[in-house]
Design an enzyme around this catalytic site. Structure first.
Site, PDB file in Angstrom:
ATOM      1  CG  ASP A  13       6.055  -1.088   3.462  1.00  7.94           C
ATOM      2  OD1 ASP A  13       5.198  -0.960   2.573  1.00  7.94           O
ATOM      3  OD2 ASP A  13       6.312  -0.200   4.297  1.00  7.94           O
ATOM      4  CD  GLU A  14       4.333  -7.323   5.414  1.00  6.09           C
ATOM      5  OE1 GLU A  14       3.843  -6.793   4.391  1.00  6.09           O
ATOM      6  OE2 GLU A  14       3.801  -7.254   6.533  1.00  6.09           O
ATOM      7  CE  LYS A  16       1.141  -6.003   1.735  1.00  3.21           C
ATOM      8  NZ  LYS A  16       2.221  -5.389   2.513  1.00  3.21           N
ATOM      9  N   GLY A  40       1.605   0.780  -0.737  1.00  2.00           N
ATOM     10  CA  GLY A  40       2.557   1.056  -1.811  1.00  2.00           C
ATOM     11  C   GLY A  40       3.218  -0.261  -2.148  1.00  2.00           C
ATOM     12  CG  HIS A  41       1.312  -3.313  -2.822  1.00  2.00           C
ATOM     13  ND1 HIS A  41       0.172  -4.062  -2.882  1.00  2.00           N
ATOM     14  CD2 HIS A  41       1.414  -2.909  -1.530  1.00  2.00           C
ATOM     15  CE1 HIS A  41      -0.391  -4.102  -1.681  1.00  2.00           C
ATOM     16  NE2 HIS A  41       0.341  -3.401  -0.854  1.00  2.00           N
ATOM     17  CD  GLN A 223      -2.830  -1.132   4.382  1.00  2.00           C
ATOM     18  OE1 GLN A 223      -3.906  -1.695   4.278  1.00  2.00           O
ATOM     19  NE2 GLN A 223      -2.397  -0.278   3.488  1.00  2.00           N
TER      20      GLN A 223
HETATM   21  P1  GDP Z   1       4.573  -4.373  -0.244  1.00  2.00           P
HETATM   22  O1  GDP Z   1       3.934  -3.127   0.243  1.00  2.00           O
HETATM   23  O2  GDP Z   1       4.397  -5.515   0.701  1.00  2.00           O
HETATM   24  O3  GDP Z   1       4.189  -4.746  -1.643  1.00  2.00           O
HETATM   25  O4  GDP Z   1       6.152  -4.070  -0.246  1.00  2.00           O
HETATM   26  P2  GDP Z   1       6.867  -2.728  -0.792  1.00  2.00           P
HETATM   27  O5  GDP Z   1       6.844  -2.751  -2.265  1.00  2.00           O
HETATM   28  O6  GDP Z   1       6.331  -1.523  -0.107  1.00  2.00           O
HETATM   29  O7  GDP Z   1       8.320  -2.921  -0.209  1.00  2.00           O
HETATM   30  C1  GDP Z   1       9.088  -4.020  -0.538  1.00  2.00           C
HETATM   31  C2  GDP Z   1      10.373  -3.521  -1.214  1.00  2.00           C
HETATM   32  O8  GDP Z   1      11.295  -4.580  -1.269  1.00  2.00           O
HETATM   33  C3  GDP Z   1      10.165  -3.097  -2.655  1.00  2.00           C
HETATM   34  O9  GDP Z   1      11.069  -2.080  -2.949  1.00  2.00           O
HETATM   35  C4  GDP Z   1      10.494  -4.368  -3.445  1.00  2.00           C
HETATM   36  O10 GDP Z   1      10.944  -4.097  -4.773  1.00  2.00           O
HETATM   37  C5  GDP Z   1      11.614  -4.912  -2.622  1.00  2.00           C
HETATM   38  N1  GDP Z   1      11.738  -6.371  -2.605  1.00  2.00           N
HETATM   39  C6  GDP Z   1      10.785  -7.326  -2.619  1.00  2.00           C
HETATM   40  N2  GDP Z   1      11.323  -8.555  -2.481  1.00  2.00           N
HETATM   41  C7  GDP Z   1      12.664  -8.364  -2.387  1.00  2.00           C
HETATM   42  C8  GDP Z   1      13.777  -9.250  -2.194  1.00  2.00           C
HETATM   43  O11 GDP Z   1      13.645 -10.468  -2.057  1.00  2.00           O
HETATM   44  N3  GDP Z   1      15.017  -8.655  -2.126  1.00  2.00           N
HETATM   45  C9  GDP Z   1      15.197  -7.309  -2.236  1.00  2.00           C
HETATM   46  N4  GDP Z   1      16.439  -6.835  -2.156  1.00  2.00           N
HETATM   47  N5  GDP Z   1      14.178  -6.466  -2.421  1.00  2.00           N
HETATM   48  C10 GDP Z   1      12.933  -6.983  -2.475  1.00  2.00           C
HETATM   49  P1  IMO Z   2       1.572  -1.765   2.263  1.00  2.00           P
HETATM   50  O1  IMO Z   2       0.345  -2.339   1.627  1.00  2.00           O
HETATM   51  C1  IMO Z   2       3.459   0.001   5.782  1.00  2.00           C
HETATM   52  C2  IMO Z   2       0.906   2.455   8.366  1.00  2.00           C
HETATM   53  C3  IMO Z   2       1.217   3.939   8.444  1.00  2.00           C
HETATM   54  C4  IMO Z   2       0.782   4.210   9.872  1.00  2.00           C
HETATM   55  C5  IMO Z   2      -0.450   3.339  10.028  1.00  2.00           C
HETATM   56  C6  IMO Z   2      -1.774   4.065   9.811  1.00  2.00           C
HETATM   57  O2  IMO Z   2       2.484  -1.054   1.336  1.00  2.00           O
HETATM   58  O3  IMO Z   2       2.251  -2.811   3.097  1.00  2.00           O
HETATM   59  P2  IMO Z   2      -3.009   4.951   7.622  1.00  2.00           P
HETATM   60  O4  IMO Z   2      -2.591   5.947   6.618  1.00  2.00           O
HETATM   61  O5  IMO Z   2      -3.297   3.597   7.072  1.00  2.00           O
HETATM   62  O6  IMO Z   2      -4.116   5.446   8.516  1.00  2.00           O
HETATM   63  O7  IMO Z   2      -1.726   4.810   8.588  1.00  2.00           O
HETATM   64  O8  IMO Z   2      -0.320   2.303   9.067  1.00  2.00           O
HETATM   65  N1  IMO Z   2       0.686   1.931   7.001  1.00  2.00           N
HETATM   66  C7  IMO Z   2       1.570   1.169   6.345  1.00  2.00           C
HETATM   67  N2  IMO Z   2       2.832   0.798   6.675  1.00  2.00           N
HETATM   68  N3  IMO Z   2       2.907  -0.432   4.631  1.00  2.00           N
HETATM   69  C8  IMO Z   2       1.640  -0.090   4.310  1.00  2.00           C
HETATM   70  O9  IMO Z   2       0.997  -0.609   3.238  1.00  2.00           O
HETATM   71  C9  IMO Z   2       0.922   0.784   5.152  1.00  2.00           C
HETATM   72  N4  IMO Z   2      -0.317   1.333   5.111  1.00  2.00           N
HETATM   73  C10 IMO Z   2      -0.451   2.010   6.259  1.00  2.00           C
HETATM   74  O10 IMO Z   2       2.587   4.176   8.246  1.00  2.00           O
HETATM   75  O11 IMO Z   2       1.750   3.722  10.766  1.00  2.00           O
HETATM   76 MG    MG Z   3       4.413  -1.160   0.722  1.00  2.00          MG
END
Ligand code: GDP
Ligand code: IMO
Ligand code: MG
Length: 424
Positions: A13-14, A16, A40-41, A223
């Site tokens: 969830d960085e 990406k 979840g991106h 991840q």
């Molecule tokens: P991913 O799984 O690495 O693609 O990240 P996620 O989408 O799960 O979570 C990142 C969250 O941060 C999402 O809601 C993005 O829309 C949001 N996001 C990404 N970059 C930034 C940023 O620089 N600032 C803020 N406020 N939100 C961001």
């Molecule tokens: P993105 O791509 C954050 C975590 C789950 C759990 C562990 C194992 O959005 O960064 P799983 O269902 O994969 O067997 O769960 O990994 N996890 C994530 N946490 N972002 C994700 O994906 C994740 N995918 C799995 O919460 O701790």
């Molecule tokens: Mg995510």
């Protein structure tokens, strides 16, 4: 030729998806090589929020070929839902291909994911419940069902029937759950197979040819490093390899074809699910970061655990993925938080540990050694030049660079496509 692997440098969830979407506009191919719909991106573009789980985030760019590699586990129902949701938003999946070797998530994987978590009780992993672990377990056990099988109905029916015998024994006799009706699964999945067949191909060939013909390729990680099956906080990890080398085996290419590896991090740290988190905050600051940063899971909606930035983790990602640079997202979330802390090392007994420990029992003995930095009050989401950031924000980024030994090439100041500061 330019091939770049983009990975999560923390626990996922960085951001990406956002960075992939930005780089996809300069890439002719975007590849997912591991994970499944546990990912979840989020991409915010043209006023619309897209939540992608299986489709590569490059899908928003109609010019980009999007590949789901052999290392991904595909839930056919979910990918079809995602394709149709994207269509409703005017995004076509005509540029999508799925490797025939990718394993298929079936209802018994999802059932077993839930049942094994229940069985673990207090020591549950906190999985996303999407059947990821059981599907990868079948792959390693060599009884998995692949996309090629799915689109060949007789092979598929036979394999589902064979697997259902043992899976149903496990579900009912070991866990006391409800058995799977193999015939109903076969019928339902035959319909998915028809819809997915046009996308299924040998994606490794498409990828190799693209690279050899000089196309620009981006590997979109799912991840993050600390969720890696080998290098993460085992057993609180996922079942695939989110580190950069996972892209090679998961997309079917050799390491000599990778030019660059970029890590994506948040300006602080979050984690969903169970497991250790040395810099976790349980106080008002942690809650303020969660609320301001909207730290709730994209896949499961669970509140994300929040804490200070941990440079030991980032250094570990740099080392284990050969990262040459970092993208640091969500710097805007830290506006108005007050004094900031970065974990520069761990204290273990009388010694300072600078490398991330190999085992959780050792990690449990470590406590963070913090450096305190000045915060800033100004909102920064409209800033586009590094020099226009408040001095304290610039110093925060410079300190990350000094501690991790790699440059911060991009700073995220908002969720939108344009809300980034690109440096150099
Ligand atoms: P991913 O799984 O690495 O693609 O990240 P996620 O989408 O799960 O979570 C990142 C969250 O941060 C999402 O809601 C993005 O829309 C949001 N996001 C990404 N970059 C930034 C940023 O620089 N600032 C803020 N406020 N939100 C961001
Ligand atoms: P993105 O791509 C954050 C975590 C789950 C759990 C562990 C194992 O959005 O960064 P799983 O269902 O994969 O067997 O769960 O990994 N996890 C994530 N946490 N972002 C994700 O994906 C994740 N995918 C799995 O919460 O701790
Ligand atoms: Mg995510």
């Amino acid at each position: 030729m330019s091939t770049t692997v983009l990975i999560g440098a923390q626990w996922g969830d960085e951001g990406k998806g956002k960075i992939t979407d930005i780089l996809a506009r300069r890439s002719q191919v975007v590849v997912r090589s591991q994970g499944g719909n546990n990912a979840g991106h989020t991409v915010e573009a043209n006023g619309t929020v897209y939540k992608l789980h299986l489709l590569p985030s490059g899908i928003l760019n109609p010019e980009t070929l999007c590949l789901v590699g052999n290392g991904v586990v595909v839930d056919p129902k979910v990918i079809l839902q995602e394709i149709s949701q994207m269509r409703e938003k005017g995004v076509s999946a005509d540029n999508l291909k799925i490797d025939a070797r990718a394993h298929v998530i079936l209802p018994y994987h999802i059932a077993l994911d839930g049942l094994s978590e229940q069985h673990r009780g207090k020591s549950e992993i906190g999985t996303t419940g999407r059947g990821i672990g059981p599907c990868y377990a079948d792959k390693a056990e060599r009884c998995g069902i692949r996309m090629w099988d799915l689109i060949h109905p007789e092979v598929f029916a036979q394999k589902v029937r064979e697997n259902a015998v043992l899976k149903n024994k496990m579900i009912t006799l070991v866990y006391g759950g409800e058995p799977i009706d193999a015939d109903a699964v076969i019928e339902e999945y035959n319909a998915y197979a028809k819809a997915l067949a046009p996308y299924v191909t040998d994606a490794t060939v498409l990828l190799y040819r693209a690279i050899k013909s000089g196309k620009t390729v981006l590997f979109e990680g799912a991840q993050g490093t600390l969720l890696d099956l080998d290098l993460g906080t085992y057993p609180y990890v996922t079942s695939s390899h989110p580190v950069s080398s996972g892209a090679c085996v998961g997309a079917g290419i050799g390491p000599t074809l990778i030019d660059d590896c970029i890590g994506v991090a948040k300006a602080y740290t979050t984690r969903v699910g169970k497991g250790p988190f040395p810099t976790e905050l349980f106080d008002a600051t942690g809650e303020a970061i969660r609320q301001k940063g909207g730290e709730f899971g994209t896949t499961t909606g669970r509140p994300r655990r929040c804490g200070w930035l941990d440079a030991v983790i980032l250094k570990y990602s740099v080392r284990t993925s050969g990262l040459t640079k970092l993208a640091v997202n969500k710097l805007d979330t830290l506006s108005g938080i007050g004094k900031l802390k970065i974990c520069a090392g761990y204290q273990k007994g009388g010694e300072v540990v600078s490398e991330f420990p190999a085992d959780l029992s050792e990690l449990a003995l470590c406590s963070p050694v913090y450096e305190e930095l000045d915060g800033w009050e100004e909102e920064i989401s409209a800033v586009r030049n590094f020099g226009d950031l408040p001095r304290a924000a610039r110093e925060y980024i410079s300190r990350i660079e000094a501690l991790c030994g790699v440059p911060v090439w991009m700073v995220g100041v908002g969720p939108g496509r344009e809300q980034n500061i690109v440096r150099g």
